[in-house]
Design a protein around this motif. Structure first.
Motif, PDB file in Angstrom:
ATOM      1  N   TRP A   9      64.005  20.455  55.649  1.00  0.00           N
ATOM      2  CA  TRP A   9      63.821  21.179  54.388  1.00  0.00           C
ATOM      3  C   TRP A   9      62.435  21.005  53.809  1.00  0.00           C
ATOM      4  CZ3 TRP A   9      62.502  18.248  50.184  1.00  0.00           C
ATOM      5  CH2 TRP A   9      62.779  16.885  50.264  1.00  0.00           C
ATOM      6  N   LYS A  10      61.688  19.993  54.238  1.00  0.00           N
ATOM      7  CA  LYS A  10      60.346  19.792  53.718  1.00  0.00           C
ATOM      8  C   LYS A  10      59.395  20.922  54.113  1.00  0.00           C
ATOM      9  CE  LYS A  10      60.755  14.747  53.567  1.00  0.00           C
ATOM     10  NZ  LYS A  10      60.213  13.456  54.018  1.00  0.00           N
ATOM     11  N   LEU A  11      59.774  21.681  55.146  1.00  0.00           N
ATOM     12  CA  LEU A  11      58.951  22.817  55.540  1.00  0.00           C
ATOM     13  C   LEU A  11      58.962  23.925  54.494  1.00  0.00           C
ATOM     14  CD1 LEU A  11      59.944  23.083  59.324  1.00  0.00           C
ATOM     15  CD2 LEU A  11      57.882  22.044  58.353  1.00  0.00           C
ATOM     16  N   THR A  12      59.936  23.903  53.586  1.00  0.00           N
ATOM     17  CA  THR A  12      60.021  24.953  52.559  1.00  0.00           C
ATOM     18  C   THR A  12      58.898  24.857  51.537  1.00  0.00           C
ATOM     19  OG1 THR A  12      61.520  23.567  51.217  1.00  0.00           O
ATOM     20  CG2 THR A  12      62.521  25.096  52.791  1.00  0.00           C
ATOM     21  N   PHE A  13      58.178  23.733  51.497  1.00  0.00           N
ATOM     22  CA  PHE A  13      57.065  23.619  50.558  1.00  0.00           C
ATOM     23  C   PHE A  13      55.969  24.633  50.861  1.00  0.00           C
ATOM     24  CE2 PHE A  13      58.888  19.357  49.919  1.00  0.00           C
ATOM     25  CZ  PHE A  13      58.878  19.306  48.536  1.00  0.00           C
ATOM     26  N   VAL A  14      55.961  25.173  52.083  1.00  0.00           N
ATOM     27  CA  VAL A  14      54.965  26.191  52.435  1.00  0.00           C
ATOM     28  C   VAL A  14      55.154  27.442  51.581  1.00  0.00           C
ATOM     29  CG1 VAL A  14      54.098  27.620  54.326  1.00  0.00           C
ATOM     30  CG2 VAL A  14      54.869  25.285  54.782  1.00  0.00           C
ATOM     31  N   PHE A  15      56.415  27.740  51.223  1.00  0.00           N
ATOM     32  CA  PHE A  15      56.711  28.977  50.507  1.00  0.00           C
ATOM     33  C   PHE A  15      56.480  28.854  49.002  1.00  0.00           C
ATOM     34  CE2 PHE A  15      59.345  28.923  54.328  1.00  0.00           C
ATOM     35  CZ  PHE A  15      59.029  30.148  54.894  1.00  0.00           C
ATOM     36  N   ASP A  16      56.203  27.651  48.513  1.00  0.00           N
ATOM     37  CA  ASP A  16      55.981  27.494  47.067  1.00  0.00           C
ATOM     38  C   ASP A  16      54.787  28.311  46.592  1.00  0.00           C
ATOM     39  OD1 ASP A  16      57.873  25.490  47.698  1.00  0.00           O
ATOM     40  OD2 ASP A  16      57.283  24.353  45.933  1.00  0.00           O
ATOM     41  N   LEU A  17      53.683  28.219  47.323  1.00  0.00           N
ATOM     42  CA  LEU A  17      52.472  28.930  46.924  1.00  0.00           C
ATOM     43  C   LEU A  17      52.679  30.439  46.996  1.00  0.00           C
ATOM     44  CD1 LEU A  17      49.529  28.808  46.064  1.00  0.00           C
ATOM     45  CD2 LEU A  17      48.895  28.694  48.491  1.00  0.00           C
ATOM     46  N   ILE A  18      53.394  30.888  48.021  1.00  0.00           N
ATOM     47  CA  ILE A  18      53.637  32.330  48.173  1.00  0.00           C
ATOM     48  C   ILE A  18      54.479  32.852  47.002  1.00  0.00           C
ATOM     49  CG2 ILE A  18      54.683  34.095  49.647  1.00  0.00           C
ATOM     50  CD1 ILE A  18      54.096  32.285  52.037  1.00  0.00           C
ATOM     51  N   LEU A  19      55.558  32.128  46.693  1.00  0.00           N
ATOM     52  CA  LEU A  19      56.429  32.565  45.605  1.00  0.00           C
ATOM     53  C   LEU A  19      55.713  32.496  44.258  1.00  0.00           C
ATOM     54  CD1 LEU A  19      59.279  33.556  45.057  1.00  0.00           C
ATOM     55  CD2 LEU A  19      59.994  31.187  44.710  1.00  0.00           C
ATOM     56  N   TRP A  20      54.879  31.463  44.067  1.00  0.00           N
ATOM     57  CA  TRP A  20      54.105  31.365  42.832  1.00  0.00           C
ATOM     58  C   TRP A  20      53.168  32.554  42.682  1.00  0.00           C
ATOM     59  CZ3 TRP A  20      48.753  30.829  42.152  1.00  0.00           C
ATOM     60  CH2 TRP A  20      48.357  30.536  40.845  1.00  0.00           C
ATOM     61  N   ALA A  21      52.516  32.949  43.762  1.00  0.00           N
ATOM     62  CA  ALA A  21      51.612  34.105  43.715  1.00  0.00           C
ATOM     63  C   ALA A  21      52.382  35.381  43.368  1.00  0.00           C
ATOM     64  CB  ALA A  21      50.890  34.254  45.054  1.00  0.00           C
TER      65      ALA A  21
END
Length: 376
Positions: A9-21
């Motif tokens: 599940w730690k791989l989901t941190f990649v999507f934080d920046l995308i969702l924030w944008a």
């Protein structure tokens, strides 16, 4: 199913920046608001792998929040209708405005309908993202309430951080020194904070600051006159200076209450058998207090965290008016005086949602801190 369990599940941190944008540049949210919404959504997604039971618990609590919000808003909506007149009553005193025009305004905004019809229509529009239009401020309610709510949340969280940061060590010191000078002094200030009203303390501090001539500490407002011309860091420091006085006023009563709770909890825990056993094994007093007693004594404090958020926000309403802090409480009072029903209702919705979410956060923290509690 097996791949879901083995997924890191730690791989989901990649999507934080995308969702924030997406939230900032597509949805139009601010950078801070976008970051907050992003982290809430992503941590709910991560709970699929971390703790599915906790995810079910949160979803169930969010579903239970819906009838609570509807009931509170319906009661508030009905109470506003009991007051005589509406937002166009003052216009009727102007002889240059025809009575027929005022009636047309009421019909246009649906104020000629019974209150329950107005309520159903308002909830239906709110579900589609339309929280109404302020009749007095001539702006969408969602925009106005969002701006003011952010200021109130900033003030409330700062006050809570101040109250918790001071009450826990004060409670520990009072419990360790029961009935001696330190305990008596802390208890005196705690009872003083509980007894004095927030608005009176605000007036008292304004008087003291004026008499002492402390010019660097502002007496009201949220920003200085030259706030726009300051640098980014200067603007943050300017808001921080204006935040000191209202945060102290609101945090004082909460700190006094928490200190009494912490002192009582620590005294109860320090008398338990396992504390006596730890001391008999030769452990130092600091290890007994901070490793064994503190963790169990703080659990009941977390339970009242959600209720404290509501208490802080209600206490902030008076302080905001005294110290001219542009928050939600000041907006609600102004809207009530002007009978702006949609503005009052939108503010109530915000307040109720924050209170329920505060209680949900307290439950989650309690489950995380106390391993004896299991979500089932």
């Amino acid at each position: 199913m097996q791949s879901m369990r083995t997924f890191n599940w730690k791989l989901t941190f990649v999507f934080d920046l995308i969702l924030w944008a997406v939230f900032v540049f597509v949805s139009g949210l601010g950078p801070v608001s976008g970051l907050f919404v992003t982290e809430v959504v992503m941590w709910l997604v991560r709970l699929i792998w971390i703790s599915p039971m906790m995810l079910k618990f949160i979803i169930r609590r969010l579903i239970h929040m819906i009838p609570i919000v509807l009931a509170v808003v319906a009661i508030g909506f009905g109470l506003i209708q009991l007051a005589p007149g509406d937002a166009f009553t003052l216009m009727s005193l102007d002889p240059s405005i025809r009575p027929q025009d005022i009636e047309n305004f009421r019909t246009q905004f649906g104020l000629d309908q019974p209150w329950y019809v107005q309520f159903v229509r308002y909830i239906w529009n709110a579900l589609r993202g339309d929280f109404g239009y302020s009749l007095t401020m001539k702006a969408p309610v969602f925009t106005l309430v969002s701006q003011r709510a952010a200021n109130t949340i900033l003030l409330s969280l700062t006050s809570l951080a101040l109250a918790w940061g001071l009450s826990i060590p004060f409670g520990i010191i009072a419990a360790k020194n029961q009935y001696n000078l330190k305990d008596q002094s802390i208890s005196f200030f705690a009872f003083f904070g509980l007894a004095i009203p927030n608005f009176f303390l605000a007036f008292l501090l304004i008087y003291l600051i004026s008499v002492l001539g402390i010019r660097w500490l502002p007496l009201g407002g949220m920003t200085s006159i030259d706030h726009v011309s300051m640098s980014r860091i200067g603007q943050i420091l300017d808001i921080g200076r204006h935040l000191i006085l209202p945060a102290i006023v609101i945090g004082t009563s909460q700190m006094a209450q928490l200190t009494r709770y912490m002192r009582g909890n620590m005294l109860e825990i320090l008398g338990q058998q396992y504390i006596v056993t730890a001391r008999a094994k030769g452990q130092t007093e600091s290890k007994v207090v901070y490793r064994h007693a503190l963790r169990n004594a703080i659990n009941p404090m977390i339970t009242i965290l959600g209720f404290q958020l509501g208490a802080v926000m209600s206490g902030a309403a008076l302080v905001e008016n005294v110290l001219a802090w542009p928050g939600l409480g000041r907006l609600i009072l102004q809207s009530l005086l002007e009978r702006d029903i949609y503005m009052v209702t939108g503010s109530i919705i915000y307040g109720v949602i924050l209170l329920v979410i505060g209680n949900l956060i307290a439950d989650i923290l309690l489950a995380v801190v106390d391993p004896r509690i299991r979500v089932s």
